[in-house]
Design an enzyme around this catalytic site. Structure first.
Site, PDB file in Angstrom:
ATOM      1  N   GLU A 142     139.804 226.541  70.793  1.00  0.00           N
ATOM      2  CA  GLU A 142     140.679 227.719  70.597  1.00  0.00           C
ATOM      3  C   GLU A 142     141.521 228.067  71.820  1.00  0.00           C
ATOM      4  O   GLU A 142     141.633 229.236  72.186  1.00  0.00           O
ATOM      5  CB  GLU A 142     139.809 228.940  70.228  1.00  0.00           C
TER       6      GLU A 142
HETATM    7  C1  TNX Z   1     134.612 230.422  66.820  1.00  0.00           C
HETATM    8  S1  TNX Z   1     133.299 227.830  67.188  1.00  0.00           S
HETATM    9  C2  TNX Z   1     134.388 230.152  68.152  1.00  0.00           C
HETATM   10  C3  TNX Z   1     133.659 231.132  68.962  1.00  0.00           C
HETATM   11  C4  TNX Z   1     133.318 232.373  68.194  1.00  0.00           C
HETATM   12  C5  TNX Z   1     132.867 232.001  66.819  1.00  0.00           C
HETATM   13  C6  TNX Z   1     132.420 233.160  66.007  1.00  0.00           C
HETATM   14  C7  TNX Z   1     134.077 227.826  68.400  1.00  0.00           C
HETATM   15  C8  TNX Z   1     134.107 226.557  69.047  1.00  0.00           C
HETATM   16  N1  TNX Z   1     134.691 228.965  68.761  1.00  0.00           N
HETATM   17  O1  TNX Z   1     134.405 231.448  70.108  1.00  0.00           O
HETATM   18  O2  TNX Z   1     132.312 233.054  68.871  1.00  0.00           O
HETATM   19  O3  TNX Z   1     133.928 231.361  66.154  1.00  0.00           O
HETATM   20  O4  TNX Z   1     131.883 232.740  64.798  1.00  0.00           O
END
Ligand code: TNX
Length: 523
Positions: free
Chosen positions: A337
């Site tokens: 992300e």
């Molecule tokens: C996605 S999964 C994220 C996390 C969040 C999560 C909450 C991932 C690699 N990144 O930063 O905490 O969703 O469900």
């Protein structure tokens, strides 16, 4: 077994006797009919169980022997854990019924997994055979679950805990059976992490991935950069106090995990999810915005400055300090992300950090986005959101860890009534958690590239044991079985019956499980 050094550890006398004579046991005991297949209805389900219908009498005079001096620690642990279960009484020489539990290392055990074990249960002896100590550890774990809660008081002058006779041959399906705990959104103490490790060990997991940094907090002491903890650790979601592990704390967690045959995989998430790091050392910041502690739940707004050499020397120093405390061959760089990092910068960053990790003697793991970069075949991609990226990494020869959010995210609500959790990837009922096949999730992925499965527990909505338990139990058991038990032995209807049998364990340990409707709970 080549050289059976006879070393007997008498359960309750705590004495090591070398070369004690093995006599034929005078067993004139009429054991009731037993059924090992029924008794072995545990989680994760062992792969092959044959019952022979008789009994082994475990009691306060049972002795433990081991085939190699290296097994002394395991033997002492087995003795202690049996005592925890059946209590402790003294035994006189004359009332000794010669029943023994033998720990045997045997590298000819016919199984390709070094984690395999075999239990051979007869009237007078139980052999636990493993190719390695890990295998023996799992065999011990299974044996402890075969001990009944109450003894038989009528067959012998002492109470006997009758273990059904037969044979269990068992080995895990997947090499990597993990859980992730996010200690960044809310901090969890060393004691809280150790409690999670206890449960992972019980269900035969072997990896705990710790998400040690995020926008809301940096959670591990780095001697070269004291502000990371002086400034970056003092916040968490919702405005709580945060916290961090000193290096001594971290080593303590690693050692505790190791004693439970669990590897700790440290993650420093970057180049996104780095508000806490950049707040501590503003030269790291690449998003051009003024920094303040972050206590919200949004993602994707922070980034390191990926074109700045000092950022890479910072990363090298951080990786070096953590790698030095961490026996795991892996270092997790996050990589998810990074919405405000330009794609070219992101790719450049991942490749640079891949080299840094390798220079520090570790293999890189990253979330599936890292597949956009040129990955070495030794790097590992962790699928959470994008099957195509996992396939891309696999084409480069990288092993894959499966954590698809819609199946594996322990922070998703069970259903609309769940007290904690999120639902952006949908609800994950126990059935959703269990009823899928890691083996075929990524079409075309060769079984040798499927390293394993990991269930992440993100902590935006939880901050203490009771809340953590609620999201973890009973779903953790589903992931235990997906990782351990072969597909042809997995069946949801049978699984929920076995989950119901764990209720007593949950209650004894004050585990705040969610009594989900699929399980026929006994009360
Ligand atoms: C996605 S999964 C994220 C996390 C969040 C999560 C909450 C991932 C690699 N990144 O930063 O905490 O969703 O469900």
């Amino acid at each position: 077994m080549s050289r059976f050094t006879q070393i007997c550890l008498i359960l309750f006398l705590h004495s090591l006797v070398f070369g004690c004579k093995q006599e034929e046991s005078p067993l004139n005991i009429a054991y009731p009919h037993t059924d090992l297949v029924q008794r072995a209805q545990i989680v994760p389900l062992p792969n092959s169980v044959q019952a022979t219908g008789s009994g082994f009498g475990l009691y306060s005079g049972t002795s433990i022997t081991f085939s190699d001096p290296d097994l002394a620690t395991l033997s002492t642990e087995l003795s202690r854990r049996i005592q925890d279960k059946i209590g402790r009484t003294s035994v006189h020489e004359e009332d000794r019924l010669k029943t023994t539990i033998q720990l045997v290392l045997d590298d000819s055990l016919s199984n390709t997994s070094s984690q395999a074990y075999k239990l051979n249960i007869k009237n007078d002896s139980i052999q636990i055979i493993g190719q390695t100590q890990v295998g023996l550890y799992y065999g011990i774990n299974t044996l402890l679950q075969l001990i009944p809660d109450t003894p038989n008081d009528t067959l012998y002058q002492k109470p006997l805990w009758i273990i059904p006779t037969g044979e269990i041959n068992d080995a895990p399906q997947l090499a990597y059976r993990g859980m992730m705990l996010d200690v960044a959104r809310h901090f969890f103490s060393v004691e809280e992490v150790k409690r999670v490790i206890d449960y992972l060990a019980k269900y035969k997991f072997n990896r705990l991935h710790l998400h040690l940094s995020d926008d809301q907090g940096w959670r591990i002491e780095i001697k070269a950069y004291p502000n990371l903890t002086a400034l970056g650790a003092q916040s968490e979601v919702g405005g709580g106090p945060g916290g961090f592990y000193s290096q001594e704390d971290f080593k303590d967690i690693v050692a505790y995990a190791q004693a439970h045959y669990i590897q700790i995989i440290p993650e420093i998430d970057m180049p996104g999810h780095t508000n806490a790091a950049s707040l501590s050392y503003p030269f790291l910041n690449g998003n051009g915005k003024k920094l303040a502690p972050y206590t919200g739940m949004k993602v994707g707004f922070s980034t390191f400055n990926t074109r700045q050499d000092t950022v890479y020397s910072f990363i090298n120093n951080v990786v070096k300090e953590i790698a030095a405390m961490s026996p795991s061959p892996y270092f997790h760089i996050g990589g998810d992300e990074s919405h405000v990092t330009k794609k070219a910068d992101y790719i450049y960053f991942v490749q640079k950090v891949q080299d840094i990790v390798a220079q520090n003697g570790k293999q890189m793991i990253g979330w599936n986005e890292i597949a956009q970069a040129k990955l070495n075949a030794t790097s590992v991609a962790q699928l959470w959101s994008n099957v195509d990226q996992a396939k891309q990494a696999a084409e480069r020869g990288c092993p894959i860890i499966l954590s698809p959010a819609a199946k594996c995210y322990l922070d998703m609500k069970y259903d609309k009534n769940s007290k904690y959790g999120l639902n952006w990837a949908g609800y994950i009922s126990l059935k959703t958690a269990y009823d899928w096949s890691p083996e075929s999730y990524v079409p075309g992925l060769s079984p040798t590239q499927l390293l394993g499965i990991e269930a992440p527990l993100w902590s935006e909505t939880i901050s203490n044991n009771a809340e953590l338990d609620y999201l973890l139990f009973p779903r953790l058991l589903a992931y235990a079985e997906l990782g351990w038990t072969k597909q042809s032995n997995r069946n949801f209807e049978a699984f929920v019956q076995r989950v119901a049998k764990q209720q007593r364990f949950f209650d004894q340990h004050d585990i705040n499980y969610y009594a989900c409707p699929e399980v026929p709970w006994t009360k």
